[in-house]
Motif scaffolding. Structure first.
Motif, PDB file in Angstrom:
ATOM      1  N   HIS A 205     -10.031   4.861  -0.084  1.00 42.88           N
ATOM      2  CA  HIS A 205      -8.799   4.602   0.598  1.00 42.88           C
ATOM      3  C   HIS A 205      -8.552   3.122   0.414  1.00 42.88           C
ATOM      4  O   HIS A 205      -9.345   2.317   0.905  1.00 42.88           O
ATOM      5  CB  HIS A 205      -8.995   5.051   2.052  1.00 42.88           C
ATOM      6  CG  HIS A 205      -8.349   4.260   3.116  1.00 42.88           C
ATOM      7  ND1 HIS A 205      -8.667   4.424   4.440  1.00 42.88           N
ATOM      8  CD2 HIS A 205      -7.386   3.304   3.101  1.00 42.88           C
ATOM      9  CE1 HIS A 205      -7.945   3.608   5.183  1.00 42.88           C
ATOM     10  NE2 HIS A 205      -7.176   2.924   4.403  1.00 42.88           N
ATOM     11  N   ASN A 206      -7.554   2.761  -0.344  1.00 45.66           N
ATOM     12  CA  ASN A 206      -7.241   1.356  -0.638  1.00 45.66           C
ATOM     13  C   ASN A 206      -6.185   0.858   0.349  1.00 45.66           C
ATOM     14  O   ASN A 206      -5.270   1.593   0.708  1.00 45.66           O
ATOM     15  CB  ASN A 206      -6.678   1.214  -2.048  1.00 45.66           C
ATOM     16  CG  ASN A 206      -7.631   1.764  -3.082  1.00 45.66           C
ATOM     17  OD1 ASN A 206      -8.735   1.279  -3.228  1.00 45.66           O
ATOM     18  ND2 ASN A 206      -7.209   2.805  -3.796  1.00 45.66           N
ATOM     19  N   GLU A 207      -6.291  -0.400   0.709  1.00 48.21           N
ATOM     20  CA  GLU A 207      -5.313  -0.912   1.671  1.00 48.21           C
ATOM     21  C   GLU A 207      -5.293  -2.432   1.680  1.00 48.21           C
ATOM     22  O   GLU A 207      -6.235  -3.088   1.264  1.00 48.21           O
ATOM     23  CB  GLU A 207      -5.685  -0.403   3.073  1.00 48.21           C
ATOM     24  CG  GLU A 207      -4.527  -0.440   4.054  1.00 48.21           C
ATOM     25  CD  GLU A 207      -4.930   0.084   5.433  1.00 48.21           C
ATOM     26  OE1 GLU A 207      -5.853   0.926   5.506  1.00 48.21           O
ATOM     27  OE2 GLU A 207      -4.346  -0.369   6.415  1.00 48.21           O
TER      28      GLU A 207
ATOM     29  N   TYR B 157     -12.125  -5.720  -3.026  1.00 47.53           N
ATOM     30  CA  TYR B 157     -11.987  -5.663  -4.482  1.00 47.53           C
ATOM     31  C   TYR B 157     -10.948  -6.673  -4.939  1.00 47.53           C
ATOM     32  O   TYR B 157     -10.068  -7.068  -4.171  1.00 47.53           O
ATOM     33  CB  TYR B 157     -11.549  -4.265  -4.933  1.00 47.53           C
ATOM     34  CG  TYR B 157     -12.665  -3.252  -4.849  1.00 47.53           C
ATOM     35  CD1 TYR B 157     -13.047  -2.733  -3.619  1.00 47.53           C
ATOM     36  CD2 TYR B 157     -13.338  -2.827  -5.989  1.00 47.53           C
ATOM     37  CE1 TYR B 157     -14.086  -1.817  -3.537  1.00 47.53           C
ATOM     38  CE2 TYR B 157     -14.371  -1.917  -5.914  1.00 47.53           C
ATOM     39  CZ  TYR B 157     -14.747  -1.414  -4.680  1.00 47.53           C
ATOM     40  OH  TYR B 157     -15.772  -0.519  -4.589  1.00 47.53           O
TER      41      TYR B 157
ATOM     42  N   PHE C 107      -7.923  -6.567  -2.140  1.00 44.22           N
ATOM     43  CA  PHE C 107      -7.598  -5.515  -1.177  1.00 44.22           C
ATOM     44  C   PHE C 107      -8.920  -4.897  -0.774  1.00 44.22           C
ATOM     45  O   PHE C 107      -9.976  -5.278  -1.313  1.00 44.22           O
ATOM     46  CB  PHE C 107      -6.670  -4.473  -1.816  1.00 44.22           C
ATOM     47  CG  PHE C 107      -7.192  -3.891  -3.092  1.00 44.22           C
ATOM     48  CD1 PHE C 107      -7.968  -2.735  -3.097  1.00 44.22           C
ATOM     49  CD2 PHE C 107      -6.951  -4.511  -4.315  1.00 44.22           C
ATOM     50  CE1 PHE C 107      -8.470  -2.214  -4.267  1.00 44.22           C
ATOM     51  CE2 PHE C 107      -7.454  -3.997  -5.496  1.00 44.22           C
ATOM     52  CZ  PHE C 107      -8.213  -2.840  -5.468  1.00 44.22           C
TER      53      PHE C 107
ATOM     54  N   SER D 124     -13.476  -6.022   5.165  1.00 46.25           N
ATOM     55  CA  SER D 124     -12.110  -5.490   5.068  1.00 46.25           C
ATOM     56  C   SER D 124     -11.105  -6.594   5.376  1.00 46.25           C
ATOM     57  O   SER D 124     -11.482  -7.723   5.677  1.00 46.25           O
ATOM     58  CB  SER D 124     -11.935  -4.326   6.055  1.00 46.25           C
ATOM     59  OG  SER D 124     -12.128  -4.787   7.372  1.00 46.25           O
TER      60      SER D 124
ATOM     61  N   ARG E 136     -11.324  -1.348  -0.012  1.00 47.33           N
ATOM     62  CA  ARG E 136     -11.430   0.072  -0.326  1.00 47.33           C
ATOM     63  C   ARG E 136     -12.537   0.662   0.531  1.00 47.33           C
ATOM     64  O   ARG E 136     -13.676   0.194   0.493  1.00 47.33           O
ATOM     65  CB  ARG E 136     -11.752   0.259  -1.806  1.00 47.33           C
ATOM     66  CG  ARG E 136     -11.933   1.719  -2.212  1.00 47.33           C
ATOM     67  CD  ARG E 136     -12.188   1.812  -3.699  1.00 47.33           C
ATOM     68  NE  ARG E 136     -11.027   1.346  -4.456  1.00 47.33           N
ATOM     69  CZ  ARG E 136     -11.087   0.917  -5.710  1.00 47.33           C
ATOM     70  NH1 ARG E 136     -12.242   0.888  -6.346  1.00 47.33           N
ATOM     71  NH2 ARG E 136      -9.999   0.524  -6.341  1.00 47.33           N
TER      72      ARG E 136
ATOM     73  N   THR F 217      -3.961   0.386  -8.548  1.00 44.11           N
ATOM     74  CA  THR F 217      -5.137   1.225  -8.338  1.00 44.11           C
ATOM     75  C   THR F 217      -4.774   2.287  -7.312  1.00 44.11           C
ATOM     76  O   THR F 217      -3.913   2.067  -6.458  1.00 44.11           O
ATOM     77  CB  THR F 217      -6.344   0.395  -7.862  1.00 44.11           C
ATOM     78  OG1 THR F 217      -7.483   1.257  -7.736  1.00 44.11           O
ATOM     79  CG2 THR F 217      -6.095  -0.262  -6.525  1.00 44.11           C
ATOM     80  N   GLU F 218      -5.420   3.420  -7.427  1.00 45.54           N
ATOM     81  CA  GLU F 218      -5.105   4.503  -6.499  1.00 45.54           C
ATOM     82  C   GLU F 218      -6.367   5.287  -6.204  1.00 45.54           C
ATOM     83  O   GLU F 218      -7.232   5.441  -7.072  1.00 45.54           O
ATOM     84  CB  GLU F 218      -4.033   5.428  -7.101  1.00 45.54           C
ATOM     85  CG  GLU F 218      -3.490   6.436  -6.101  1.00 45.54           C
ATOM     86  CD  GLU F 218      -2.045   6.815  -6.402  1.00 45.54           C
ATOM     87  OE1 GLU F 218      -1.714   6.863  -7.585  1.00 45.54           O
ATOM     88  OE2 GLU F 218      -1.271   7.046  -5.450  1.00 45.54           O
TER      89      GLU F 218
ATOM     90  N   GLU G 190     -10.646  -4.805 -12.654  1.00 43.58           N
ATOM     91  CA  GLU G 190     -10.892  -4.722 -11.216  1.00 43.58           C
ATOM     92  C   GLU G 190     -12.398  -4.839 -10.983  1.00 43.58           C
ATOM     93  O   GLU G 190     -13.176  -4.338 -11.791  1.00 43.58           O
ATOM     94  CB  GLU G 190     -10.399  -3.371 -10.711  1.00 43.58           C
ATOM     95  CG  GLU G 190     -10.754  -3.062  -9.278  1.00 43.58           C
ATOM     96  CD  GLU G 190     -10.475  -1.595  -8.934  1.00 43.58           C
ATOM     97  OE1 GLU G 190      -9.314  -1.195  -8.996  1.00 43.58           O
ATOM     98  OE2 GLU G 190     -11.449  -0.887  -8.621  1.00 43.58           O
TER      99      GLU G 190
ATOM    100  N   THR H  52       0.880  -1.165   0.000  1.00 39.93           N
ATOM    101  CA  THR H  52       0.000   0.000   0.000  1.00 39.93           C
ATOM    102  C   THR H  52       0.921   1.219   0.000  1.00 39.93           C
ATOM    103  O   THR H  52       1.872   1.273   0.781  1.00 39.93           O
ATOM    104  CB  THR H  52      -0.864   0.041   1.271  1.00 39.93           C
ATOM    105  OG1 THR H  52      -1.580  -1.184   1.385  1.00 39.93           O
ATOM    106  CG2 THR H  52      -1.842   1.204   1.222  1.00 39.93           C
TER     107      THR H  52
ATOM    108  N   ILE I  28      -2.557   0.799  -4.368  1.00 39.56           N
ATOM    109  CA  ILE I  28      -2.103  -0.590  -4.232  1.00 39.56           C
ATOM    110  C   ILE I  28      -1.170  -0.832  -5.406  1.00 39.56           C
ATOM    111  O   ILE I  28      -1.523  -0.546  -6.552  1.00 39.56           O
ATOM    112  CB  ILE I  28      -3.282  -1.580  -4.313  1.00 39.56           C
ATOM    113  CG1 ILE I  28      -4.319  -1.300  -3.217  1.00 39.56           C
ATOM    114  CG2 ILE I  28      -2.797  -3.013  -4.251  1.00 39.56           C
ATOM    115  CD1 ILE I  28      -3.853  -1.587  -1.827  1.00 39.56           C
TER     116      ILE I  28
END
Lengths: 459, 341
Positions: A403-405, A431, A418, A450, A420, A399-400, A440, A376, A385
């Motif tokens: 809030h991706n993590e 996702y 991941f 999550s 989002r 991907t950006e 995606e 991340t 990511i």
């Protein structure tokens, strides 16, 4: 005597100069000849490479999925369900795309016979999947055949028999066999994912551990949600999960056997333990232990409970992850001032920083293939990511946004899941994307979800 | 003292280099002589901007407006025998499937209607077989019990395709490439002889088309001269030829989906021999010239052949049409190198 020695020295030196000049001249001639020879050689090569009638195509950035027609399986009504799972699998495989049944040029009445290849070609089907299903006495038997329209030949075929309740798994197995045959990659459909299921309002969010099939089906809850459970990690080699459990006192890393429901706390440490991850053989876990304002990495042998400290210093070392061969560990640390990614030997020792892009890097995960590390990246309020090679080169963001993590690799290393979280009152969703960034999509979950961790292929 | 070795070294070096030069010069000497009556070769001198314009022209090229008169070409140049199918010997199971006639009659012959007997047989002890690997009593909340393992019972050997005792009534209209190939194969020796024994009508009958007045039809004025490769056919200028190759490269790139990653080991570059008709359609099955020895590369090889088929027919820009002889056959190299960037 001394003068003579001097004279000798002089003569030697003048001799040296002469011979040096000569050597240089010879070398120059040599070089000239070498250049000439190299030039002639290059011309020869170029001529032979430019053989008349040859066209050279290098794979480029463009990408078109391979088309496949999944024909209705013959047999009873379970065939329809199985076909639907198959089509859904391929629709989310990114590298294959199922054709719309309305375009099918023929009804397959006998799946054991070669379809009308020419007719399928006209609708751009590159592969045709036929099959039959029968179920009786609580058992289901399914077989499939994969036809390549380029050659008109059957290129794969298999038969499976199991309990009726496992019909979906049969579909995943067929999807895996098909995906492997066409792409040459290992399958990934017959696998499961652990995650944190989130329900309730933002302020009173209830978090439960859950496990599901990789396509979002068959969700099963592993904890009740009374106590917080976060950061689950699937063992890469067994149906076992490690997670951070907020039971009594300090949160502790806890292990849960998915098959018999047994739990055990990992190690008996005085402080909080977190960010657990299994070794590739599933025999050890590596995790963080908070010690004052710092956090250090430890490994623990699951059977003997013996622990080994791997890092020290005043930084916060966390999110450790083994390389697939078990020889190295990648982790994040703020020892250099900001969160960055480091790699070190699995037995500890000096670590090498590998992330040098703009921003802060965290949650590194080593691909099961060994060729990439996903992470991340936090930069200018955006969370991306991405993946990079284990030496830090070849970084690319998949991907950006906000809030991706928390990326996790599929068992074949071709895909990432991941989560989002768009913020506000809504919650996170899981996702899935491929490592090249071709596609995606959201993985359907009953509620917010999550912290996904992708498990190994089922056995 | 130290002069001797250096001098001798210099002499040796000179002699060797001289020898090398002589070898290079003499080695090129026996190059084939040009024919006495060599045809003129068009050469264009273009500036960089002109060249760029040519390239631009390629990209905006209009699709072929009017296909050149095919019958003429067909007559002039008999279709090359279909190239051998990709896998030289189709796996037995496939063969079996092939053997079965298209959709077999609803009432198949007496033999086991649903074959695969040896494979399907195992079920006698199914439960015991399947149970052990993953018992898995679910933890607390009993939703769906973890799936017991599923073992592929067998390699679903494509069920020994019901072999009809008597072949079903012929379907004359169905195109049978194998037979055509066989016939063409037979016809080959005749071909060597001076066109006399070359029976077009026989082939035409087999192909199911009527080739009326095959060779009598004159070449239309618009059609380019398409003599044999060694004779006076129109020749492309080097820049046009390069532009054609660039166009072909782009075309095949857009049709190619290589597998996502490359196996370990030496890189494999599939070489596919492609033969065209003057209108850009394939004149035969594309032939994989270098099947991979490592099966891990098989999907790459197959993806290359798929790309050629997907690009069929090629919409050859009009400016290349007069030079059919120069793109009648091409070998396309599919290099996965930059697939991973």
């Amino acid at each position: 005597m001394r003068r003579r020695r001097l004279a000798v020295c002089e003569r030697e030196s003048s001799n040296n100069i002469n011979s040096k000049q000569r050597d240089r001249a010879v070398m120059m001639i040599d070089k000239a000849f070498l250049r000439l020879a190299a030039a002639l050689f290059a011309v020869g090569l170029a001529t032979s490479a430019q053989a008349a009638g040859d066209v050279y195509v290098h794979a480029g950035a463009n990408f078109t999925p391979v088309t496949i027609a999944v024909t209705p399986f013959a047999g009873d009504e379970t065939g329809t369900k199985l076909g639907a799972v198959l089509v859904n699998d391929f629709a989310h495989s990114i590298f294959l795309t199922p054709l719309n049944p309305t375009s099918f040029p023929e009804n397959i009445t006998n799946p054991d016979v070669r379809p009308n290849i020419d007719a399928w070609k006209t609708v751009n089907a590159q592969f045709v999947l036929t099959g039959r299903v029968s179920s009786a006495g609580g058992r289901i038997s399914a077989q499939f055949r994969l036809w390549d329209t380029a050659t008109g030949e059957q290129v794969a075929g298999q038969q499976y028999t199991t309990d009726l309740a496992n019909g979906r798994r049969v579909a995943h197995l067929i999807a895996d066999a098909t995906f492997s045959r066409i792409t040459g990659e290992k399958g990934f459909f017959d696998s499961r994912v652990v995650f944190v299921d989130e329900t309730g309002s933002k302020e009173k969010r209830r978090k439960r551990l859950a496990v599901m099939d990789m396509d979002g089906a068959n969700v099963r809850y592993l904890t009740t949600g009374e106590k917080l459970a976060v950061t689950p990690q699937f063992s890469p080699s067994a149906q076992q999960v490690a997670f951070m459990w907020f039971g009594e006192a300090d949160p502790k890393v806890t292990l849960l056997n998915l098959e018999n429901g047994q739990r055990q706390v990992a190690g008996n440490f005085p402080g909080m333990t977190f960010a657990p991850r299994f070794s590739p053989d599933g025999q050890r876990i590596v995790m963080s232990l908070s010690e004052g304002s710092a956090a250090h990495l430890y490994t623990m042998d699951i059977a003997s409970h013996t622990t080994t400290r791997l890092t020290d210093g005043s930084g916060i070392d966390t999110s450790p992850c083994y390389s697939p061969d078990g020889s190295q560990i990648v982790f994040e640390s703020d020892r250099g001032g900001t969160q960055q990614i480091y790699v070190m030997s699995a037995s500890g020792g000096p670590a090498t920083r590998i992330s040098f892009g703009d921003g802060r890097y965290s949650t590194p995960v080593w691909s099961p293939r060994g060729d990439l590390i996903a992470f991340t990246r936090q930069k200018d309020g955006q969370f991306g990511i991405g993946v990079m090679k284990p030496d830090g080169s070849g970084e690319r963001i998949i991907t950006e946004g906000y809030h991706n993590e928390g990326p996790t690799f599929s068992p074949n290393g071709l895909f990432l899941m991941f989560f989002r979280d768009p913020g506000g009152e809504s919650g996170a969703k899981i996702y899935m994307a491929d490592i090249f960034g071709h596609g995606e999509f959201v993985v359907p979950t009953p509620d917010y979800a999550s912290d996904p961790s992708w498990g190994p292929l089922m056995k | 003292m130290s002069d001797q070795p250096s001098k001798s070294g210099l002499i040796a070096s000179g002699a060797l280099h001289g020898g090398l030069l002589a070898f290079i010069v003499l080695g090129f000497a026996p190059a084939p002589k040009f024919d006495d009556a060599s045809e003129s070769v068009p050469v264009t001198t273009v500036t960089q901007t002109q060249f760029n314009e040519i390239m631009n022209g390629e990209k905006d090229a209009q699709p072929v407006k009017e296909p050149p008169p095919q019958p003429t070409h067909a007559a002039a140049a008999p279709p090359p025998p279909p190239s051998p199918p990709m896998p030289p010997t189709p796996p037995p199971e496939v063969k079996a499937a092939e053997a079965t006639p298209p959709p077999p009659p609803e009432t198949p012959p007496p033999p086991p209607p649903r074959p695969a007997p040896p494979e399907a047989a195992p079920p006698p002890k199914p439960l015991a077989d399947d149970a052990p690997p993953t018992p898995s009593p679910p933890p607390k909340p009993a939703e769906a019990p973890p799936a017991p393992p599923i073992k592929p019972v067998a390699e679903a050997k494509p069920s020994p395709p019901v072999r009809p005792k008597t072949p079903p009534p012929d379907k004359p209209e169905r195109f049978k490439p194998d037979q055509v190939a066989k016939l063409l194969e037979k016809a080959k020796p005749d071909e060597e002889k001076p066109q006399k024994a070359y029976d077009l009508s026989a082939i035409a009958k087999l192909i199911g088309q009527s080739l009326s007045k095959p060779s009598a039809e004159p070449t239309s004025a618009a059609a380019p001269a398409q003599g044999l490769p060694t004779q006076h056919a129109a020749r492309m200028s080097p820049s046009l030829s390069a532009a054609l190759d660039a166009w072909l490269t782009d075309a095949y790139l857009s049709c190619w989906t290589p597998p996502p990653t490359m196996p370990d080991g030496d890189r494999y570059v599939a070489q596919v021999r492609v033969s065209f008709n003057p209108d850009g359609t394939l004149s035969g099955q594309p032939a994989l010239l270098n099947p991979p020895s490592d099966p891990a590369w098989r999907p790459h090889a197959e993806s290359a052949v798929r790309a050629v088929l997907k690009c069929n027919p090629l919409r050859v820009p009009p400016q290349y049409l007069p030079y059919f002889e120069q793109w009648r056959t091409k070998t396309v190299h599919f290099d996965p190198q930059s697939a991973l960037g």
